[in-house]
Scaffold this motif. Structure first.
Motif, mmCIF file in Angstrom:
data_model
loop_
_atom_site.group_PDB
_atom_site.id
_atom_site.type_symbol
_atom_site.label_atom_id
_atom_site.label_comp_id
_atom_site.label_asym_id
_atom_site.label_seq_id
_atom_site.Cartn_x
_atom_site.Cartn_y
_atom_site.Cartn_z
ATOM 1 N N LEU A 1 0.945 -1.203 -0.067
ATOM 2 C CA LEU A 1 0.052 -0.076 -0.091
ATOM 3 C C LEU A 1 0.939 1.527 -0.186
ATOM 4 C CD1 LEU A 1 -2.544 -0.981 2.700
ATOM 5 C CD2 LEU A 1 -2.831 -1.130 0.150
ATOM 6 N N PRO A 2 0.538 2.358 -0.570
ATOM 7 C CA PRO A 2 1.359 3.605 -0.527
ATOM 8 C C PRO A 2 1.644 4.106 0.743
ATOM 9 C CG PRO A 2 -0.776 3.660 -2.216
ATOM 10 C CD PRO A 2 -0.950 2.384 -1.121
ATOM 11 N N GLY A 3 2.932 4.316 0.974
ATOM 12 C CA GLY A 3 3.487 4.739 2.207
ATOM 13 C C GLY A 3 3.009 6.231 2.446
ATOM 14 N N ASP A 4 2.494 7.102 1.565
ATOM 15 C CA ASP A 4 2.178 8.421 1.741
ATOM 16 C C ASP A 4 0.554 8.718 1.995
ATOM 17 O OD1 ASP A 4 1.146 7.681 -0.783
ATOM 18 O OD2 ASP A 4 1.930 9.505 -1.716
ATOM 19 N N TRP A 5 0.023 7.707 2.249
ATOM 20 C CA TRP A 5 -1.394 7.917 2.557
ATOM 21 C C TRP A 5 -1.495 8.320 4.111
ATOM 22 C CZ3 TRP A 5 -4.475 2.764 1.097
ATOM 23 C CH2 TRP A 5 -4.686 2.816 -0.178
ATOM 24 N N THR A 6 -2.611 9.017 4.270
ATOM 25 C CA THR A 6 -3.246 9.484 5.643
ATOM 26 C C THR A 6 -4.187 8.620 5.735
ATOM 27 O OG1 THR A 6 -2.498 11.648 5.371
ATOM 28 C CG2 THR A 6 -4.310 11.346 6.871
ATOM 29 N N VAL A 7 -4.440 7.842 7.070
ATOM 30 C CA VAL A 7 -5.279 6.800 7.411
ATOM 31 C C VAL A 7 -5.892 7.018 8.451
ATOM 32 C CG1 VAL A 7 -5.496 4.433 7.963
ATOM 33 C CG2 VAL A 7 -3.707 5.061 6.425
ATOM 34 N N ALA A 8 -7.454 6.932 8.616
ATOM 35 C CA ALA A 8 -7.931 7.009 9.985
ATOM 36 C C ALA A 8 -8.432 5.872 10.527
ATOM 37 C CB ALA A 8 -9.464 7.883 9.562
ATOM 38 N N ASP A 9 -7.996 5.744 11.849
ATOM 39 C CA ASP A 9 -8.598 4.467 12.520
ATOM 40 C C ASP A 9 -9.723 4.709 13.233
ATOM 41 O OD1 ASP A 9 -8.608 1.753 13.765
ATOM 42 O OD2 ASP A 9 -6.956 2.093 15.076
ATOM 43 N N ILE A 10 -11.011 4.461 12.813
ATOM 44 C CA ILE A 10 -12.168 4.980 13.209
ATOM 45 C C ILE A 10 -12.511 4.100 14.527
ATOM 46 C CG2 ILE A 10 -14.597 5.488 13.085
ATOM 47 C CD1 ILE A 10 -12.605 7.278 11.498
ATOM 48 N N GLY A 11 -12.531 4.359 15.744
ATOM 49 C CA GLY A 11 -12.673 3.450 16.880
ATOM 50 C C GLY A 11 -11.688 2.672 17.322
ATOM 51 N N THR A 12 -10.589 3.594 17.474
ATOM 52 C CA THR A 12 -9.218 2.882 17.698
ATOM 53 C C THR A 12 -9.217 1.950 18.821
ATOM 54 O OG1 THR A 12 -6.899 3.161 17.481
ATOM 55 C CG2 THR A 12 -8.181 4.674 18.778
ATOM 56 N N GLY A 13 -10.182 2.276 19.922
ATOM 57 C CA GLY A 13 -10.204 1.491 21.191
ATOM 58 C C GLY A 13 -8.853 1.903 21.900
ATOM 59 N N THR A 14 -7.989 0.628 22.222
ATOM 60 C CA THR A 14 -6.665 0.881 22.900
ATOM 61 C C THR A 14 -5.478 1.132 22.187
ATOM 62 O OG1 THR A 14 -6.333 -1.474 23.034
ATOM 63 C CG2 THR A 14 -7.665 -0.743 24.987
ATOM 64 N N GLY A 15 -5.949 1.262 20.661
ATOM 65 C CA GLY A 15 -4.919 1.755 19.594
ATOM 66 C C GLY A 15 -4.112 0.468 19.256
ATOM 67 N N HIS A 16 -4.748 -0.893 19.332
ATOM 68 C CA HIS A 16 -3.871 -1.988 18.904
ATOM 69 C C HIS A 16 -3.247 -2.086 17.546
ATOM 70 C CE1 HIS A 16 -3.221 -6.438 18.488
ATOM 71 N NE2 HIS A 16 -3.657 -6.524 17.493
ATOM 72 N N VAL B 1 -11.334 5.895 28.631
ATOM 73 C CA VAL B 1 -10.513 5.310 29.221
ATOM 74 C C VAL B 1 -9.491 4.568 27.986
ATOM 75 C CG1 VAL B 1 -10.025 3.119 30.653
ATOM 76 C CG2 VAL B 1 -11.645 4.960 31.510
ATOM 77 N N MET B 2 -10.317 4.099 27.039
ATOM 78 C CA MET B 2 -9.592 3.651 26.048
ATOM 79 C C MET B 2 -8.747 4.482 25.405
ATOM 80 S SD MET B 2 -11.883 0.851 24.058
ATOM 81 C CE MET B 2 -12.124 -0.901 24.752
ATOM 82 N N ALA C 1 -10.580 12.451 20.433
ATOM 83 C CA ALA C 1 -11.788 11.966 21.155
ATOM 84 C C ALA C 1 -12.774 12.410 20.071
ATOM 85 C CB ALA C 1 -11.962 12.659 22.664
ATOM 86 N N GLY C 2 -13.844 11.747 19.923
ATOM 87 C CA GLY C 2 -14.858 11.915 19.035
ATOM 88 C C GLY C 2 -16.092 10.982 18.935
ATOM 89 N N ASP C 3 -17.270 11.475 18.658
ATOM 90 C CA ASP C 3 -18.384 10.607 17.939
ATOM 91 C C ASP C 3 -18.183 9.980 16.861
ATOM 92 O OD1 ASP C 3 -21.075 9.785 17.446
ATOM 93 O OD2 ASP C 3 -21.877 11.298 18.547
ATOM 94 N N LEU C 4 -18.403 8.758 16.657
ATOM 95 C CA LEU C 4 -18.197 7.993 15.445
ATOM 96 C C LEU C 4 -19.122 8.519 14.271
ATOM 97 C CD1 LEU C 4 -17.151 4.596 16.833
ATOM 98 C CD2 LEU C 4 -15.738 6.551 16.598
ATOM 99 N N THR C 5 -20.287 9.046 14.760
ATOM 100 C CA THR C 5 -21.022 9.742 13.803
ATOM 101 C C THR C 5 -21.048 11.272 13.438
ATOM 102 O OG1 THR C 5 -22.882 9.978 15.500
ATOM 103 C CG2 THR C 5 -22.655 7.809 14.404
ATOM 104 N N ARG C 6 -20.068 11.652 14.123
ATOM 105 C CA ARG C 6 -19.755 13.048 13.855
ATOM 106 C C ARG C 6 -18.090 13.229 14.267
ATOM 107 N NH1 ARG C 6 -23.739 16.529 17.448
ATOM 108 N NH2 ARG C 6 -23.089 14.942 18.944
ATOM 109 N N LEU C 7 -17.483 12.647 13.105
ATOM 110 C CA LEU C 7 -15.963 12.754 13.229
ATOM 111 C C LEU C 7 -15.379 13.998 13.233
ATOM 112 C CD1 LEU C 7 -15.430 9.592 10.698
ATOM 113 C CD2 LEU C 7 -15.311 9.457 13.313
ATOM 114 N N PRO C 8 -14.426 14.162 14.349
ATOM 115 C CA PRO C 8 -13.536 15.492 14.308
ATOM 116 C C PRO C 8 -12.347 15.465 13.129
ATOM 117 C CG PRO C 8 -12.728 14.002 15.951
ATOM 118 C CD PRO C 8 -13.765 13.167 15.173
ATOM 119 N N ILE C 9 -12.747 15.255 12.025
ATOM 120 C CA ILE C 9 -11.925 15.062 10.770
ATOM 121 C C ILE C 9 -12.303 15.881 9.554
ATOM 122 C CG2 ILE C 9 -10.601 13.705 9.140
ATOM 123 C CD1 ILE C 9 -10.844 11.414 11.075
ATOM 124 N N GLU C 10 -11.671 16.860 9.034
ATOM 125 C CA GLU C 10 -12.032 17.505 7.883
ATOM 126 C C GLU C 10 -12.487 16.571 6.805
ATOM 127 O OE1 GLU C 10 -9.074 17.537 9.150
ATOM 128 O OE2 GLU C 10 -8.794 19.295 10.098
#
Length: 227
Positions: free
Chosen positions: A50-65, A85-86, A106-115
């Motif tokens: 996969l392209p290394g120059d991508w910006t990726v969103a991990d939605i609901g990352t939890g503990t960041g596994h 806590v997560m 921190a953010g609601d998954l139905t109102r993501l704090p991402i442009e």
């Protein structure tokens, strides 16, 4: 010539010894390789496609596994988690692993704090069955993915396991893959592809957990967000 003959004999002897070794370990080879290198290196190697120059969103990352793996492969990672806590656990993981290219929100998954149209790939890994309205979450994922960008969703298949449902505090009893694919299309995505994911049979039996499936889709190029 003499040196060449000696070298050929050594190579032949080493080859014979190697064959003998692999014949001896045979059925234990997977165990030995995992003990030496772990069980995820081959999967992580495929990420290099996969392209290394991508910006990726991990939605609901939890503990960041996923964060160490995503951070190592991609230019930028945005991780969103609504549970305080997560999110703190994810922050600690990012700090311990010195993940300088990870932004935690921190953010609601139905109102993501991402442009709008900021990310090349949005990931929702075992997240949607915790969201009261998954259609809103899918529309938000569509909004933040750039045209021609991708979405990757892993989910539980629909099940009737009351104990598992209550233990995991799920909101949905999993999903039908075809139905979730139609929901992706309704959100605006195209080229939806899905398949069942293999899981470890022994672990699955022990946890009595439902099977998993993966869906991928693409945001069309030069197409506005659906109403």
């Amino acid at each position: 010539a003499v040196m060449r003959e000696r070298l050929d004999r050594v190579i032949k002897m080493r080859s014979t010894e190697a064959q003998g070794f692999f014949n001896r370990v045979g059925r234990r080879w997977d165990e030995l390789r995992t003990a030496a290198f772990g069980s995820t290196f081959s999967h992580e190697a495929f990420l290099s496609l996969l392209p290394g120059d991508w910006t990726v969103a991990d939605i609901g990352t939890g503990t960041g596994h996923l964060l160490p793996t995503l951070s190592a492969q991609f230019k930028s990672v945005i991780a969103v988690e609504p549970a305080e806590v997560m999110l703190e656990c994810a922050r600690q993981r990012a700090a311990q692993n010195e993940l300088a290219n990870v932004e935690l929100c921190a953010g609601d998954l139905t109102r993501l704090p991402i442009e709008d149209a900021r990310v090349d790939l949005a990931i929702a890994m075992l997240v949607l069955h915790h969201v009261p309205n998954p259609d809103d979450a899918l529309r938000e994922m569509f909004r933040i993915v750039r045209p021609a960008g991708r979405v990757l969703i892993v989910e539980q298949e629909a099940h009737e396991n009351q104990d598992f449902y209550e233990r995991m505090q799920d909101h949905w009893w999993g999903f039908d893959a075809d139905d979730l694919g139609r929901r992706l299309e309704a959100a605006g995505f195209t080229d939806v592809v899905g398949r069942r994911l293999p899981t470890a049979a022994v672990e699955q039996a022990a946890a009595d957990s439902p099977p998993l499936f993966v869906l991928t889709a693409r945001r069309p190029t030069n197409e506005s967000m659906p109403a």
